[in-house]
Enzyme design. Structure first.
Site, PDB file in Angstrom:
ATOM      1  N   LYS A  58      12.665  50.977  26.904  1.00 26.07           N
ATOM      2  CA  LYS A  58      13.883  51.004  26.233  1.00 26.07           C
ATOM      3  C   LYS A  58      13.869  50.190  24.855  1.00 26.07           C
ATOM      4  O   LYS A  58      14.260  50.699  23.768  1.00 26.07           O
ATOM      5  CB  LYS A  58      14.769  49.801  27.091  1.00 26.07           C
ATOM      6  N   CYS A 101       4.147  41.101  19.883  1.00 23.62           N
ATOM      7  CA  CYS A 101       3.778  41.146  21.212  1.00 23.62           C
ATOM      8  C   CYS A 101       3.248  42.569  21.550  1.00 23.62           C
ATOM      9  O   CYS A 101       3.773  43.759  21.108  1.00 23.62           O
ATOM     10  CB  CYS A 101       5.183  41.217  21.771  1.00 23.62           C
ATOM     11  N   HIS A 134      15.506  54.379  32.958  1.00 24.83           N
ATOM     12  CA  HIS A 134      14.622  55.532  32.642  1.00 24.83           C
ATOM     13  C   HIS A 134      13.829  55.924  33.615  1.00 24.83           C
ATOM     14  O   HIS A 134      13.489  55.096  34.579  1.00 24.83           O
ATOM     15  CB  HIS A 134      14.130  55.321  31.065  1.00 24.83           C
ATOM     16  N   CYS A 140      10.328  40.361  26.479  1.00 25.66           N
ATOM     17  CA  CYS A 140       9.402  40.088  27.899  1.00 25.66           C
ATOM     18  C   CYS A 140      10.260  38.872  28.413  1.00 25.66           C
ATOM     19  O   CYS A 140      10.133  38.787  29.559  1.00 25.66           O
ATOM     20  CB  CYS A 140       8.170  39.319  27.388  1.00 25.66           C
ATOM     21  N   HIS A 150       5.873  45.091  23.286  1.00 24.30           N
ATOM     22  CA  HIS A 150       7.130  45.459  22.618  1.00 24.30           C
ATOM     23  C   HIS A 150       6.839  45.728  21.122  1.00 24.30           C
ATOM     24  O   HIS A 150       7.862  46.182  20.651  1.00 24.30           O
ATOM     25  CB  HIS A 150       8.061  44.762  22.984  1.00 24.30           C
ATOM     26  N   HIS A 161      11.565  53.135  35.233  1.00 22.44           N
ATOM     27  CA  HIS A 161      12.139  52.355  36.557  1.00 22.44           C
ATOM     28  C   HIS A 161      12.126  53.505  37.770  1.00 22.44           C
ATOM     29  O   HIS A 161      11.839  53.144  39.059  1.00 22.44           O
ATOM     30  CB  HIS A 161      13.633  52.024  36.277  1.00 22.44           C
ATOM     31  N   LYS A 191       3.617  53.789  25.569  1.00 23.63           N
ATOM     32  CA  LYS A 191       4.722  53.290  26.757  1.00 23.63           C
ATOM     33  C   LYS A 191       5.877  53.626  26.518  1.00 23.63           C
ATOM     34  O   LYS A 191       6.429  53.472  25.515  1.00 23.63           O
ATOM     35  CB  LYS A 191       4.481  51.800  26.946  1.00 23.63           C
ATOM     36  N   CYS A 235       8.887  35.931  23.205  1.00 25.31           N
ATOM     37  CA  CYS A 235       9.379  37.448  22.935  1.00 25.31           C
ATOM     38  C   CYS A 235      10.702  37.566  24.031  1.00 25.31           C
ATOM     39  O   CYS A 235      10.516  37.603  25.098  1.00 25.31           O
ATOM     40  CB  CYS A 235       8.183  38.397  23.465  1.00 25.31           C
TER      41      CYS A 235
END
Ligand code: MSP
Length: 509
Positions: free
Chosen positions: A297, A143, A17, A128, A146, A20, A294, A125
């Site tokens: 994915k 987390c 996405h 992570c 996430h 990246h 944020k 997690c």
């Protein structure tokens, strides 16, 4: 000078996405800039293919991990290519050469007396691929990156004695205050070190998708250790038969703040233990946000770079992301924002300037850029602004401040547009007595656009080369060295008129 720049290697659990794309573009900008300076550059990107997260993604799709990664890794390679990234190699952690290197690397840790077998329990997690201390979790126990609850994981594993390196790491940080940028991230890493470092588990017995621990086939190496080592392993096999380590190591790492601890604390300790020089530095950028959250994915709110590239092209995306979100800060991105910057800045301010300059030289001087003449002196202030822009943009690229470099360049683009308005070449053209002045103005526009293109090249390489071609600057596609970025470096060549560089877009803004 040597310049080795890396991106994180991306997890192949889902499609790539904008997040990246952002890091890859930033690293590519720096790689291209350093090549223009004449540095010996190596630019590495790639994919992180082991670990629980990948094994789970494969299972959900009913595939073996190997089948899954073989399908997904090419998507990341395609993204790099579609973005126009000039990476010198693309590493996959499932490459057999990498796997062998990882095993040899952990043998070095063991030989240094830094590995021990122990039982460990902690909150893990999977998104992570890391343990969390309770104190660092969100108030609801999730987390913070996430938004999912870590699970208790307990295993007998091999440990890396990270605590042994606490003092050396802290001393290294204090001796190298610019090592992690920006300063806020440097402080964060240093205070993490000063809070006290626990030893870390560097193997897993509960999963099999990974690189086997060389002295214990019942365990695989922790995916983060496996992954970090890519920055070294790649240099040993990127060019068959050649080991590039001595030529390029240490690296300069680009990454976002989500993986700061791994890069700024664990990685240098591993390198110290294995006897390698530490990285030259690390640039920690912020997050691309969508509506304030944020983009990730795991959160499922991603923008698809392939779709944007198909619609507007890679260079507008490169320009937009570098212009919109300052490296180091968080910033919201949107398709509307991209369209607005495209139309206002690329189409109107830059594209029109190129078209007008070429067409005026076409119309008033039969397509030939005028030779330097006595009237050029009258425009020395513009020439000075061009030289200042080139220097300032260079200084900003040197400091990895790409957004600031673009701001500097754009001020100058606006200066050139004002020159057109102030001098009104269409009026000068009607008065034979002003022929010298018109020559000087047209020449200044061409010289200014040439410098602009050379400074813009790292961000929008093909468009920059196209401008140079239209200005008839020979060798434009092979000689972009900044050495030649001087006002008088303009050749009095024939210009070519072409279609709009950035045709206006009708959708979005
Ligand atoms: N595989 C690990 C990295 C190992 S490096 C030895 C990993 N992969 S990842 O696919 O999750 O990629 C994380 C990196 O992608 C971030 O550090 C950043 O470079 C980039 N980004 C992913 N999402 C991002 C945003 N929303 N915004 C900006 N960059 C982001 O972690």
């Amino acid at each position: 000078m040597r310049f080795y720049v890396t991106t994180p290697i991306y997890y192949v659990n889902g499609e790539p996405h904008h997040g990246h794309a952002y890091t890859t573009i930033a690293a590519d900008v720096l790689a291209r800039y350093h090549r223009q300076k004449g540095d010996d550059v190596f630019f590495l990107t790639g994919t992180d293919e082991h670990g629980t997260k990948i094994a789970q993604a494969a299972e959900e799709r009913g595939l073996t991990p190997q089948q899954h990664v073989d399908e997904m890794a090419p998507r990341y390679r395609e993204l790099a290519a579609a973005l126009g990234a000039s990476n010198d190699f693309f590493i996959r952690t499932t490459d057999s050469e990498h796997e062998a290197f990882v095993q040899a690397f952990v043998e070095k840790l063991k030989a240094a007396g830094d590995i021990e077998k122990r039982t460990y329990g902690g909150l893990y997690c999977t998104a992570c691929e890391g343990f969390w201390y309770e104190r660092d979790l969100a108030p609801d126990g999730t987390c913070p990156d996430h938004g999912i609850k870590p699970v208790w994981l307990e295993e007998e594993n091999y440990y890396f004695l990270l605590s042994k390196y606490q003092d050396r790491l802290a001393a290294f940080f204090r001796a190298n205050p610019g090592w992690v940028k920006p300063k806020s991230r440097y402080n964060e890493a240093l205070s993490f070190i000063e809070q006290g470092l626990d030893d870390i588990s560097i193997s897993r017995s509960s999963i099999t998708w990974g690189v086997p621990v060389p002295w214990d086939e019942g365990q695989v190496i922790y995916v983060w250790v496996d992954a970090l080592i890519n920055y070294l392993s790649a240099l040993t096999y990127a060019r068959p038969g050649e080991d590039l380590t001595a030529r390029y190591w240490p690296a300069f790492h680009f990454l976002a703040k989500d993986i700061l601890k791994f890069h700024a604390v664990i990685w240098p300790a591993l390198l110290m233990s294995a006897g390698y020089e530490l990285p030259d530095g690390e640039l920690i950028h912020g997050y691309l946000l969508v509506g304030g959250e944020k983009m990730s994915k795991t959160r499922g709110n991603v923008l698809d770079p392939f779709a944007v590239i198909a619609e507007v092209g890679a260079e507008p995306l490169r320009y937009y992301l570098m212009r919109e979100v300052t490296l180091g800060q968080d910033g919201d991105v949107s398709v509307e924002g991209l369209y607005a910057r495209y139309n206002n800045e690329l189409a109107n301010e830059l594209g029109n300037l190129v078209s007008r300059t070429a067409s005026m030289i076409g119309k008033y001087r039969e397509g030939g850029i005028p030779q330097a003449g006595p009237e050029d002196e009258a425009l020395s202030e513009v020439a000075a602004a061009g030289a200042a822009m080139t220097r300032a943009a260079g200084a900003r690229y040197d400091a990895a401040e790409v957004t600031a470099a673009l701001e500097t360049i754009w001020e100058f683009v606006r200066r050139l547009n004002r020159l057109v308005e102030e001098e009104a070449p269409w009026k000068l053209a009607k008065d034979q007595a002003q022929a010298g002045r018109l020559d000087a103005v047209l020449r200044a526009l061409a010289a200014g656009l040439r410098l602009t293109s050379l400074s813009l090249y790292p961000v929008i390489p093909s468009a920059a080369v196209e401008v140079l071609r239209r200005l008839g600057q020979a060798h434009a596609d092979t000689d972009l060295r900044l050495e030649g970025a001087v006002w008088d470096g303009l050749e009095a060549a024939a210009v070519a008129i072409g279609p709009p560089l950035f045709p206006r877009l009708e959708r979005g803004a």
